[in-house]
Design a protein around this motif. Structure first.
Motif, PDB file in Angstrom:
ATOM      1  N   ILE A   6       0.852  -1.188   0.000  1.00 53.98           N
ATOM      2  CA  ILE A   6       0.000   0.000   0.000  1.00 53.98           C
ATOM      3  C   ILE A   6       0.887   1.237   0.000  1.00 53.98           C
ATOM      4  CG2 ILE A   6      -1.877   1.221   1.191  1.00 53.98           C
ATOM      5  CD1 ILE A   6      -2.650  -1.586   0.278  1.00 53.98           C
ATOM      6  N   TYR A   7       0.665   2.090  -0.973  1.00 51.83           N
ATOM      7  CA  TYR A   7       1.509   3.279  -1.107  1.00 51.83           C
ATOM      8  C   TYR A   7       0.833   4.497  -0.489  1.00 51.83           C
ATOM      9  CZ  TYR A   7       4.038   0.309  -4.327  1.00 51.83           C
ATOM     10  OH  TYR A   7       4.740  -0.739  -4.863  1.00 51.83           O
ATOM     11  N   HIS A   8       1.656   5.375   0.053  1.00 49.36           N
ATOM     12  CA  HIS A   8       1.147   6.617   0.624  1.00 49.36           C
ATOM     13  C   HIS A   8       0.449   7.419  -0.476  1.00 49.36           C
ATOM     14  CE1 HIS A   8       1.025  10.353   2.898  1.00 49.36           C
ATOM     15  NE2 HIS A   8       1.322   9.644   3.971  1.00 49.36           N
ATOM     16  N   PRO A   9      -0.717   8.016  -0.172  1.00 49.37           N
ATOM     17  CA  PRO A   9      -1.425   8.790  -1.208  1.00 49.37           C
ATOM     18  C   PRO A   9      -0.518   9.854  -1.840  1.00 49.37           C
ATOM     19  CG  PRO A   9      -2.755   8.614   0.787  1.00 49.37           C
ATOM     20  CD  PRO A   9      -1.414   8.045   1.119  1.00 49.37           C
TER      21      PRO A   9
ATOM     22  N   ASP B 187       6.144   4.004   2.757  1.00 49.19           N
ATOM     23  CA  ASP B 187       6.187   5.470   2.861  1.00 49.19           C
ATOM     24  C   ASP B 187       6.565   6.107   1.529  1.00 49.19           C
ATOM     25  OD1 ASP B 187       5.940   6.376   5.910  1.00 49.19           O
ATOM     26  OD2 ASP B 187       6.944   4.444   5.832  1.00 49.19           O
ATOM     27  N   LEU B 188       7.652   5.621   0.930  1.00 48.79           N
ATOM     28  CA  LEU B 188       8.021   6.190  -0.365  1.00 48.79           C
ATOM     29  C   LEU B 188       9.010   5.319  -1.106  1.00 48.79           C
ATOM     30  CD1 LEU B 188      10.840   8.488  -0.484  1.00 48.79           C
ATOM     31  CD2 LEU B 188       9.720   8.743   1.681  1.00 48.79           C
ATOM     32  N   SER B 189       9.058   5.539  -2.417  1.00 40.84           N
ATOM     33  CA  SER B 189       9.998   4.830  -3.267  1.00 40.84           C
ATOM     34  C   SER B 189      11.343   5.554  -3.201  1.00 40.84           C
ATOM     35  CB  SER B 189       9.466   4.818  -4.698  1.00 40.84           C
ATOM     36  OG  SER B 189      10.192   3.911  -5.477  1.00 40.84           O
ATOM     37  N   LEU B 190      12.402   4.781  -3.079  1.00 42.40           N
ATOM     38  CA  LEU B 190      13.717   5.372  -2.856  1.00 42.40           C
ATOM     39  C   LEU B 190      14.742   4.695  -3.755  1.00 42.40           C
ATOM     40  CD1 LEU B 190      14.962   7.426  -0.723  1.00 42.40           C
ATOM     41  CD2 LEU B 190      15.608   5.412   0.598  1.00 42.40           C
ATOM     42  N   ASP B 191      15.580   5.494  -4.406  1.00 37.69           N
ATOM     43  CA  ASP B 191      16.715   4.931  -5.128  1.00 37.69           C
ATOM     44  C   ASP B 191      17.813   4.615  -4.129  1.00 37.69           C
ATOM     45  OD1 ASP B 191      15.526   5.181  -7.619  1.00 37.69           O
ATOM     46  OD2 ASP B 191      16.226   7.251  -7.874  1.00 37.69           O
ATOM     47  N   LEU B 192      18.461   3.474  -4.292  1.00 39.16           N
ATOM     48  CA  LEU B 192      19.502   3.080  -3.340  1.00 39.16           C
ATOM     49  C   LEU B 192      20.634   4.102  -3.254  1.00 39.16           C
ATOM     50  CD1 LEU B 192      19.804  -0.788  -3.957  1.00 39.16           C
ATOM     51  CD2 LEU B 192      18.554   0.393  -2.147  1.00 39.16           C
ATOM     52  N   GLU B 193      20.860   4.849  -4.322  1.00 40.96           N
ATOM     53  CA  GLU B 193      21.959   5.822  -4.284  1.00 40.96           C
ATOM     54  C   GLU B 193      21.656   6.991  -3.326  1.00 40.96           C
ATOM     55  OE1 GLU B 193      22.650   7.426  -8.146  1.00 40.96           O
ATOM     56  OE2 GLU B 193      20.633   8.252  -8.358  1.00 40.96           O
ATOM     57  N   SER B 194      20.371   7.126  -2.895  1.00 40.54           N
ATOM     58  CA  SER B 194      20.011   8.191  -1.939  1.00 40.54           C
ATOM     59  C   SER B 194      20.443   7.840  -0.513  1.00 40.54           C
ATOM     60  CB  SER B 194      18.492   8.419  -1.938  1.00 40.54           C
ATOM     61  OG  SER B 194      18.033   8.785  -3.211  1.00 40.54           O
TER      62      SER B 194
END
Length: 570
Positions: free
Chosen positions: A7-10, A461-468
């Motif tokens: 389930i993704y945050h709106p 909570d959110l999609s994140l790139d590993l480089e972040s």
């Protein structure tokens, strides 16, 4: 294995997106971290400051709670007149920490008091008839209940006739009628304007003492020394870590990690807990051990441990309680196995939208835990019952979004008593009503529960790139704690990642592998209970992961690792 729903945050509105950009600039942090703050209702620099630096001066005025002025006046009167005061608490973690906090603080300034915790099996939950007899025989004229009493109308009425006053400190939902106590402190009272409704029983007791300190001119710093007990109650009772609970948890953890009382220090040692303790450590390390005393023997042992001032004595008590916890684990394991077999071997149970199981010889002290274990396997509202004093007594647990208390309430005509919260409740009924209750409860659940509520969900909570992910990113993330209900540890998704090298299976059921994305560093990922993904990962299928970010400290070398919650194969 049950597939989980991600389930993704709106999606943010344009206004929220603008706030995120401004917050990132004001705090000099990246957009991902600013997004997490906005998701938590933080919109400017000042709100961020209060979130990152909670302060005890921001606690609400305790006199905003209904009946607080009356309660303080009655307690002061009892102390002035030299009356005998009985501190009465429930037998779970919230109850025993409440009693320790209230009795421990009050005995510093007053000596005509004692504490009483009912026997889980002989007296049951709430105010017992035996306790009123005992209080009368021993000359007590004031009883302060903690984490119970809100539904003990008949008991409080009888005590009043015998010249015993009650002050009730509770946090459970009241019934239609309040007990005829001198004062009823419960933020969930309909007529209570107290701004924060999610205090634990221990929290309500703390607010009572805070008000007493203000009225009597006592230094509140003396009371703040007991915050290590309060954070244990907050963690173990699974209440939201928002508002006041977040402030109290923040300072409670500081105390727990710097100067815990001897009893808690002994428990930390015997549990083998190392490093900085957080809410999760308390929930799984300290909570079960404190609870075990009441489940297996008598909760008074937990209070004796928590009140200990000598380390040697505390160590002895902790060893005894740890033995009870080992016994509890054994009961928990064997009863869970039996319960799951009962479901698997009966077509009606397998097809039902709820689980209601009864077996007369199950240990009453662990049935709540067993209910939670069954939900891990069959994701649906669950009630586990056993025989107690010729009745069927049990514990209910629910799934997110379904109010199990309301469903039980609709079966009230089949029950003798019940009480609890949205996600957890207790109940007692005649044994001959168990089958009728099982059918009625399942009908109610079936008519109300949504299909998606029967599937475990993971809130990302959110999609994140590993480089972040960097050390700086993690250090700021960590300051968003204490994490728990209402402020969960951020859960990230990283899409289309790839494996470096070969995965390793640990203890036949866990998996560990190195993972990266284009342009990112390589991170170690660990998935407990996820060994079933091994073949697909080795075959090179593309996949996404969702995870919490953790710091691993091995031989004084700190590295960031991904604690997997699920893997989605593409």
């Amino acid at each position: 294995m049950i597939d989980k729903r991600w389930i993704y945050h709106p999606e943010f509105t344009s206004e929220q997106t603008q706030t995120t950009t401004e917050l990132a600039e004001a705090l000099k942090i990246n957009t991902a971290l600013a997004t997490l703050l906005v998701q938590r209702g933080i919109s400017d620099f000042e709100e961020s400051r209060l979130f990152f630096r909670p302060d005890l001066t921001h606690l609400h005025d305790p006199f905003l709670m209904q009946d607080m002025d009356i309660a303080v006046k009655r307690l002061a009167e009892a102390v002035t007149n030299g009356e005998k005061i009985l501190v009465y608490g429930d037998y779970d973690v919230d109850g025993t920490t409440s009693v320790t906090l209230f009795y421990g603080f009050l005995q510093k300034i007053y000596d005509k008091l004692d504490y009483y915790i009912p026997d889980r099996y002989n007296e049951g939950y709430g105010v017992s008839w035996q306790s009123i007899d005992w209080a009368q025989e021993n000359g007590f004229t004031l009883i302060v209940t903690l984490d119970c009493g809100i539904k003990s109308v008949d008991k409080v009425e009888e005590a009043k006739k015998r010249g015993i006053d009650f002050i009730i400190c509770d946090h459970h939902r009241p019934g239609d009628e309040l007990p005829p106590a001198v004062a009823v402190l419960d933020p969930k009272r309909n007529d209570c304007a107290y701004p924060y409704k999610e205090l634990t029983g221990c929290g309500v007791g703390f607010k009572f003492l805070q008000a007493y300190c203000i009225a009597e001119g006592i230094d509140q710093n003396i009371l703040f020394e007991y915050l290590d007990l309060l954070v244990v109650s907050i963690a173990a009772d699974i209440v939201p870590i928002t508002g006041e609970n977040r402030i109290l948890s923040y300072y409670g953890l500081l105390r727990l990690n710097s100067a815990p009382r001897p009893g808690i220090k002994a428990l930390i040692k015997i549990a083998g807990m190392a490093g900085v303790l957080d809410i999760t450590n308390v929930v799984f390390g300290l909570g079960p051990r404190i609870n075990a005393a009441g489940r297996i023997k008598h909760a008074k042992e937990a209070v004796r441990l928590l009140l200990s001032e000598e380390e040697l004595e505390a160590d002895e008590f902790a060893q005894e309680i740890n033995r009870h916890n080992s016994d509890r684990k054994n009961f928990d394991s064997s009863i869970t196995e039996e319960a799951l077999l009962m479901i698997e071997n009966d077509a009606w149970f397998t097809e039902a939208k709820s689980t209601v199981l009864y077996k007369e010889d199950w240990h009453k002290g662990v049935i709540g835990i067993v209910a939670s274990r069954c939900i891990e396997k069959y994701h649906r509202p669950t009630i586990i019952l056993t025989q107690s004093h010729g009745k069927a007594a049990g514990s209910a647990r629910s799934v997110p979004g379904f109010d199990v208390y309301e469903a039980i309430e609709e079966c009230a005509d089949l029950l003798e008593q019940f009480g609890g919260h949205t996600f957890a409740a207790g109940l007692t009924l005649p044994i001959q009503n168990v089958e009728a209750f099982r059918k009625r409860f399942n009908e109610i659940v079936s008519s109300r529960i949504q299909p998606e509520q029967l599937v475990p969900m993971i809130n990302i909570d959110l999609s994140l790139d590993l480089e972040s992910i960097t050390t700086k990113f993690y250090n700021i993330l960590r300051q968003m704690g204490p994490f728990g209900p209402g402020n969960m540890t951020p859960l990230f998704e990283s899409k289309y990642v790839s494996i470096e090298g070969m995965p390793v299976i640990m203890k036949e059921k866990h998996i560990k592998f190195n993972v990266k994305q284009k342009g990112s560093a390589t991170f170690t990922a660990i998935g407990f209970g996820m060994s079933h993904f091994y073949t697909e990962l080795v075959n090179g299928r593309p996949f996404s992961i969702c995870y919490n970010l953790e710091e691993n400290n091995f031989r004084d070398k700190k590295t960031l690792q991904l604690f997997l919650k699920d893997i989605k194969l593409h």
